[in-house]
Design an enzyme around this catalytic site. Sequence first.
Site, PDB file in Angstrom:
ATOM      1  N   ARG A 165       0.832  -1.223   0.000  1.00  0.00           N
ATOM      2  CA  ARG A 165       0.000   0.000   0.000  1.00  0.00           C
ATOM      3  C   ARG A 165       0.862   1.267   0.000  1.00  0.00           C
ATOM      4  O   ARG A 165       0.552   2.245   0.696  1.00  0.00           O
ATOM      5  CB  ARG A 165      -0.935   0.030   1.220  1.00  0.00           C
ATOM      6  CG  ARG A 165      -1.916  -1.098   1.302  1.00  0.00           C
ATOM      7  CD  ARG A 165      -2.900  -1.119   0.138  1.00  0.00           C
ATOM      8  NE  ARG A 165      -3.839  -2.200   0.325  1.00  0.00           N
ATOM      9  CZ  ARG A 165      -3.621  -3.455  -0.066  1.00  0.00           C
ATOM     10  NH1 ARG A 165      -2.512  -3.759  -0.722  1.00  0.00           N
ATOM     11  NH2 ARG A 165      -4.505  -4.395   0.149  1.00  0.00           N
TER      12      ARG A 165
ATOM     13  N   SER B 256     -10.872  -0.471   3.597  1.00  0.00           N
ATOM     14  CA  SER B 256     -10.039  -0.729   4.794  1.00  0.00           C
ATOM     15  C   SER B 256      -9.491   0.601   5.300  1.00  0.00           C
ATOM     16  O   SER B 256      -8.855   1.325   4.542  1.00  0.00           O
ATOM     17  CB  SER B 256      -8.856  -1.627   4.436  1.00  0.00           C
ATOM     18  OG  SER B 256      -9.323  -2.800   3.834  1.00  0.00           O
TER      19      SER B 256
ATOM     20  N   GLU C 125      -4.932   4.071   6.259  1.00  0.00           N
ATOM     21  CA  GLU C 125      -4.670   3.843   4.831  1.00  0.00           C
ATOM     22  C   GLU C 125      -5.130   5.031   3.983  1.00  0.00           C
ATOM     23  O   GLU C 125      -4.375   5.504   3.121  1.00  0.00           O
ATOM     24  CB  GLU C 125      -5.369   2.546   4.386  1.00  0.00           C
ATOM     25  CG  GLU C 125      -5.012   2.135   2.985  1.00  0.00           C
ATOM     26  CD  GLU C 125      -5.659   0.833   2.575  1.00  0.00           C
ATOM     27  OE1 GLU C 125      -5.379  -0.206   3.208  1.00  0.00           O
ATOM     28  OE2 GLU C 125      -6.451   0.859   1.617  1.00  0.00           O
TER      29      GLU C 125
END
Length: 335
Positions: free
Chosen positions: A166, A235, A331
């Site tokens: 990520r 998420s 995130e």
Amino acid sequence: MSLALVSDFDLSARNTLALKARSRFGVLIDDAALLPVLFETARAETLPVRILGGGSNVVLSSAFEGITALIALKGKRVVSEDDTVTTIEAAAGETWHELVIWSFEQGLGGLENLALIPGAAGAAPVQNIGAYGAELADFFDSLIAYDRQSGKEIAFNREECAFAYRDSVFKHEPDRYVVLSVRLRLPKVWVPNLNFAGLSDLSGEELTPKAVMDRVIALRTSKLPDWRITPNAGSFFQNPIVTGEEAAQVLAEFPTAPAFTQANGRLKLSAGWLIEKAGLKGARMGPVGTSERHALVLVNHGGAEQADVAAFAAHVKESVNGRFGIQLHEEPVFL
Ligand SMILES: Cc1cc2nc3c(=O)[nH]c(=O)nc-3n(C[C@H](O)[C@H](O)[C@H](O)COP(=O)(O)OP(=O)(O)OC[C@H]3O[C@@H](n4cnc5c(N)ncnc54)[C@H](O)[C@@H]3O)c2cc1C
């Protein structure tokens, strides 16, 4: 070229968390030639610029005193092919999931595990999107970005993007590059990637990229709340990658806790599992909470602003840290 700046631009319907969000100016970038004009105008007016794609990985501020540039560059094509690989290209404003479907229509498998991830193709390299055992970096060839510093368009290969979990160079230099287009290399001979729970039972002659995609879509829709109904950003925390020592407290109490050994010997824990075990699945603070269906997903129950999300996210982080000594990291990007 002139910019069609819109004053007091409402972004509430342009972020999947449906946060109340306005920008002093908004502008649609449907031609890369507008970018030098945009940044020159911003410099002259001393206004900050932020870049937005589909708004599915951001926590937008309620009043941004600058210009929000919506990347709407369109176009996708097959660039080249050899005996083993076909290279495709998508402009940054193409919808990621539509690109996946289009690649199938060209007879190309590969992207099926990444189906249904919201957002635009141009944002996909920013956090190296990943799901169901695959990530963008697996198929990445190169991209073209506009460099705000030099005013030039530059090409990045895979190494230069510095992809990680990520993560990429673009996440670390958010005010420098605007991704204009992305090239992906898809194999001529399809090799299914079924190394993920929920996919491993797929087999037989009927196994096609479409069959895998259908399963991925079924799994995603059964697990994740639909952001159109229950606004969310997917998420909300990255799965923490920690040392054995840091994981010790969790594993001593829960020996079967999800923990996946990484190439560097560290352990990737499940952020959703930690939040659930900290007693926060379905928890709520004001208009923001965790989903009843998936503890890792923060949802807007209605009327939330950035500050509400920040306060609840801080509460989740403190709770998990207090319970397990593990630090979570958001995130989505706070913009
Ligand atoms: C329901 C749901 C499920 C999700 N599932 C997943 C998943 O499985 N895996 C996963 O990885 N992510 C997932 N996400 C997160 C999100 O979909 C991805 O991160 C996606 O790539 C974001 O695309 P976007 O166009 O919406 O980006 P935005 O949210 O608009 O922007 C995200 C960041 O990228 C920057 N950015 C956007 N476009 C550009 C550009 N052209 N050039 C430079 N910077 C740019 C923005 O400034 C911002 O910092 C999910 C989100 C939701 C809502």
